[in-house]
Design a protein around this motif. Structure first.
Motif, PDB file in Angstrom:
ATOM      1  N   ILE A 126      53.878  44.713  75.895  1.00  0.00           N
ATOM      2  CA  ILE A 126      54.826  44.442  74.779  1.00  0.00           C
ATOM      3  C   ILE A 126      54.503  44.294  73.344  1.00  0.00           C
ATOM      4  CG2 ILE A 126      56.991  44.060  76.056  1.00  0.00           C
ATOM      5  CD1 ILE A 126      56.651  41.179  74.994  1.00  0.00           C
ATOM      6  N   SER A 127      53.033  43.486  73.557  1.00  0.00           N
ATOM      7  CA  SER A 127      52.601  43.206  72.265  1.00  0.00           C
ATOM      8  C   SER A 127      51.022  43.117  72.278  1.00  0.00           C
ATOM      9  CB  SER A 127      53.280  41.820  71.791  1.00  0.00           C
ATOM     10  OG  SER A 127      52.821  40.961  72.426  1.00  0.00           O
ATOM     11  N   ASN A 128      50.181  42.965  70.980  1.00  0.00           N
ATOM     12  CA  ASN A 128      48.846  42.755  70.998  1.00  0.00           C
ATOM     13  C   ASN A 128      48.368  41.212  71.685  1.00  0.00           C
ATOM     14  OD1 ASN A 128      48.409  45.374  69.915  1.00  0.00           O
ATOM     15  ND2 ASN A 128      48.049  44.550  68.020  1.00  0.00           N
ATOM     16  N   SER A 129      49.336  40.252  71.421  1.00  0.00           N
ATOM     17  CA  SER A 129      49.147  39.120  71.939  1.00  0.00           C
ATOM     18  C   SER A 129      49.356  39.066  73.412  1.00  0.00           C
ATOM     19  CB  SER A 129      49.928  37.749  71.032  1.00  0.00           C
ATOM     20  OG  SER A 129      51.152  38.283  71.191  1.00  0.00           O
ATOM     21  N   ARG A 130      50.235  39.789  73.927  1.00  0.00           N
ATOM     22  CA  ARG A 130      50.387  39.955  75.414  1.00  0.00           C
ATOM     23  C   ARG A 130      49.108  40.743  76.038  1.00  0.00           C
ATOM     24  NH1 ARG A 130      49.587  39.856  79.639  1.00  0.00           N
ATOM     25  NH2 ARG A 130      50.641  40.026  81.551  1.00  0.00           N
ATOM     26  N   VAL A 131      48.575  41.691  75.286  1.00  0.00           N
ATOM     27  CA  VAL A 131      47.217  42.333  75.868  1.00  0.00           C
ATOM     28  C   VAL A 131      46.103  41.076  75.937  1.00  0.00           C
ATOM     29  CG1 VAL A 131      45.239  43.945  74.954  1.00  0.00           C
ATOM     30  CG2 VAL A 131      47.807  44.464  74.526  1.00  0.00           C
ATOM     31  N   ALA A 132      45.916  40.487  74.992  1.00  0.00           N
ATOM     32  CA  ALA A 132      44.961  39.350  74.878  1.00  0.00           C
ATOM     33  C   ALA A 132      45.313  38.186  76.096  1.00  0.00           C
ATOM     34  CB  ALA A 132      45.020  38.516  73.385  1.00  0.00           C
ATOM     35  N   GLN A 133      46.466  38.027  76.317  1.00  0.00           N
ATOM     36  CA  GLN A 133      46.701  37.000  77.767  1.00  0.00           C
ATOM     37  C   GLN A 133      46.268  37.736  78.675  1.00  0.00           C
ATOM     38  OE1 GLN A 133      50.977  36.427  77.289  1.00  0.00           O
ATOM     39  NE2 GLN A 133      50.734  34.666  75.998  1.00  0.00           N
ATOM     40  N   GLY A 134      46.579  39.397  79.073  1.00  0.00           N
ATOM     41  CA  GLY A 134      46.202  39.911  80.123  1.00  0.00           C
ATOM     42  C   GLY A 134      44.642  39.960  80.143  1.00  0.00           C
ATOM     43  N   LEU A 135      43.972  40.292  79.086  1.00  0.00           N
ATOM     44  CA  LEU A 135      42.322  40.223  79.129  1.00  0.00           C
ATOM     45  C   LEU A 135      41.629  38.805  79.494  1.00  0.00           C
ATOM     46  CD1 LEU A 135      41.384  42.187  75.640  1.00  0.00           C
ATOM     47  CD2 LEU A 135      40.598  42.687  77.842  1.00  0.00           C
ATOM     48  N   LEU A 136      42.344  37.790  78.980  1.00  0.00           N
ATOM     49  CA  LEU A 136      41.815  36.437  79.234  1.00  0.00           C
ATOM     50  C   LEU A 136      42.108  36.073  80.850  1.00  0.00           C
ATOM     51  CD1 LEU A 136      43.148  34.536  76.364  1.00  0.00           C
ATOM     52  CD2 LEU A 136      40.859  34.399  77.264  1.00  0.00           C
ATOM     53  N   ALA A 137      43.344  36.751  81.626  1.00  0.00           N
ATOM     54  CA  ALA A 137      43.736  36.671  82.908  1.00  0.00           C
ATOM     55  C   ALA A 137      42.696  37.797  83.828  1.00  0.00           C
ATOM     56  CB  ALA A 137      45.107  36.818  83.081  1.00  0.00           C
ATOM     57  N   GLY A 138      42.087  38.584  83.244  1.00  0.00           N
ATOM     58  CA  GLY A 138      41.278  39.488  84.138  1.00  0.00           C
ATOM     59  C   GLY A 138      42.069  40.751  84.517  1.00  0.00           C
ATOM     60  N   GLU A 139      43.427  40.965  83.679  1.00  0.00           N
ATOM     61  CA  GLU A 139      44.151  42.020  84.170  1.00  0.00           C
ATOM     62  C   GLU A 139      43.582  43.114  84.019  1.00  0.00           C
ATOM     63  OE1 GLU A 139      47.961  41.231  82.794  1.00  0.00           O
ATOM     64  OE2 GLU A 139      48.023  39.126  83.256  1.00  0.00           O
ATOM     65  N   TYR A 140      42.836  43.347  83.049  1.00  0.00           N
ATOM     66  CA  TYR A 140      42.073  44.699  82.658  1.00  0.00           C
ATOM     67  C   TYR A 140      40.848  44.610  82.112  1.00  0.00           C
ATOM     68  CZ  TYR A 140      46.004  43.649  79.579  1.00  0.00           C
ATOM     69  OH  TYR A 140      47.013  42.985  79.032  1.00  0.00           O
ATOM     70  N   ASP A 141      39.995  45.568  82.154  1.00  0.00           N
ATOM     71  CA  ASP A 141      38.714  45.722  81.473  1.00  0.00           C
ATOM     72  C   ASP A 141      38.740  45.540  80.194  1.00  0.00           C
ATOM     73  OD1 ASP A 141      37.638  45.898  84.091  1.00  0.00           O
ATOM     74  OD2 ASP A 141      37.346  48.055  84.259  1.00  0.00           O
ATOM     75  N   SER A 142      39.366  46.440  79.431  1.00  0.00           N
ATOM     76  CA  SER A 142      39.397  46.531  77.926  1.00  0.00           C
ATOM     77  C   SER A 142      40.948  46.334  77.491  1.00  0.00           C
ATOM     78  CB  SER A 142      38.933  47.771  77.536  1.00  0.00           C
ATOM     79  OG  SER A 142      37.744  48.292  78.088  1.00  0.00           O
ATOM     80  N   GLY A 143      41.079  46.100  76.159  1.00  0.00           N
ATOM     81  CA  GLY A 143      42.349  45.872  75.555  1.00  0.00           C
ATOM     82  C   GLY A 143      42.245  46.044  74.121  1.00  0.00           C
ATOM     83  N   PHE A 144      43.375  46.666  73.659  1.00  0.00           N
ATOM     84  CA  PHE A 144      43.486  46.772  72.211  1.00  0.00           C
ATOM     85  C   PHE A 144      44.242  45.740  71.738  1.00  0.00           C
ATOM     86  CE2 PHE A 144      45.291  47.978  68.155  1.00  0.00           C
ATOM     87  CZ  PHE A 144      44.319  48.674  67.495  1.00  0.00           C
ATOM     88  N   THR A 145      43.623  44.598  70.864  1.00  0.00           N
ATOM     89  CA  THR A 145      44.320  43.609  70.669  1.00  0.00           C
ATOM     90  C   THR A 145      43.726  43.090  69.140  1.00  0.00           C
ATOM     91  OG1 THR A 145      45.076  41.293  71.050  1.00  0.00           O
ATOM     92  CG2 THR A 145      42.866  42.094  71.974  1.00  0.00           C
TER      93      THR A 145
END
Length: 197
Positions: A126-145
């Protein structure tokens, strides 16, 4: 609501999102003592406005639900203002422990800045900050944030693509129509100088 009650603005969460940043800027610009209520979907914000829980909603012009947000309750909820505000510096970040990134997290409104097709697995959030949370949690390799994340955790993330800050228009919704003439525009706006040049 009386004038003395704190106003409540709804916008896309979580805290730290571009929506949060620009809602705070708008509240500060008008010198308001106001609260922010974070939503996952703008239809939730519309419902909260109709229930009297929220006074105003702020949405970026690039959000995929803009048309539906304007249309859904167009007799009760109106566009009352707009402003130009920059995003946080943005880009594609990748976990440093991943050599060949295969998965990506991104917000759908950002897909025009880069090519999501380079990743085998793509997760829309839903948002760039949610992407950042996912990156920190290791949910994906890359993220646009926000590239701030790589500055905050230089040992964990590298920046693969820099987009930087982008000027975008933010839409403000309210419960009372403010347009009283054919066009509601700012005659002395900086654009006026460009138009007359």
């Amino acid at each position: 609501m009386t004038h003395h009650q704190r106003k409540v603005f709804a916008t896309l969460g979580p805290a730290g999102s571009n929506h949060d940043l620009n809602t705070r800027r708008y509240i500060g610009f008008h010198g308001l003592d106001a609260d922010i209520r974070y939503v996952e979907h703008f239809f939730d914000a519309l419902s909260l406005m109709r229930e009297g829980v929220v006074d105003f909603t702020i949405q970026v012009c690039a959000h995929p639900d803009v048309a539906l947000t304007i249309e859904r309750h167009h007799r009760e909820i109106f566009l009352i203002d707009s402003f130009i505000g920059p995003t946080r510096p943005m880009g594609v970040l990748t976990r440093k422990d991943v050599e060949k990134p295969r998965s990506l997290g991104y917000m759908v409104a950002t897909r025009g800045y880069f090519d999501p097709g380079q990743w085998e697995t793509r997760t829309e959030v839903i948002s760039n900050s949610r992407v950042a949370q996912g990156l920190l949690a290791g949910e994906y390799d890359s993220g646009f944030t926000s590239t701030d994340l790589a500055q905050e955790y230089p040992d964990r993330f590298r920046i693969d693509q820099v987009i930087g800050e982008v000027d975008v228009v933010w839409l403000v919704y309210g419960m009372q129509r403010v347009r009283t003439q054919e066009l509601l525009a700012w005659k002395d706006a900086p654009a006026a100088r460009l138009l007359r040049a």
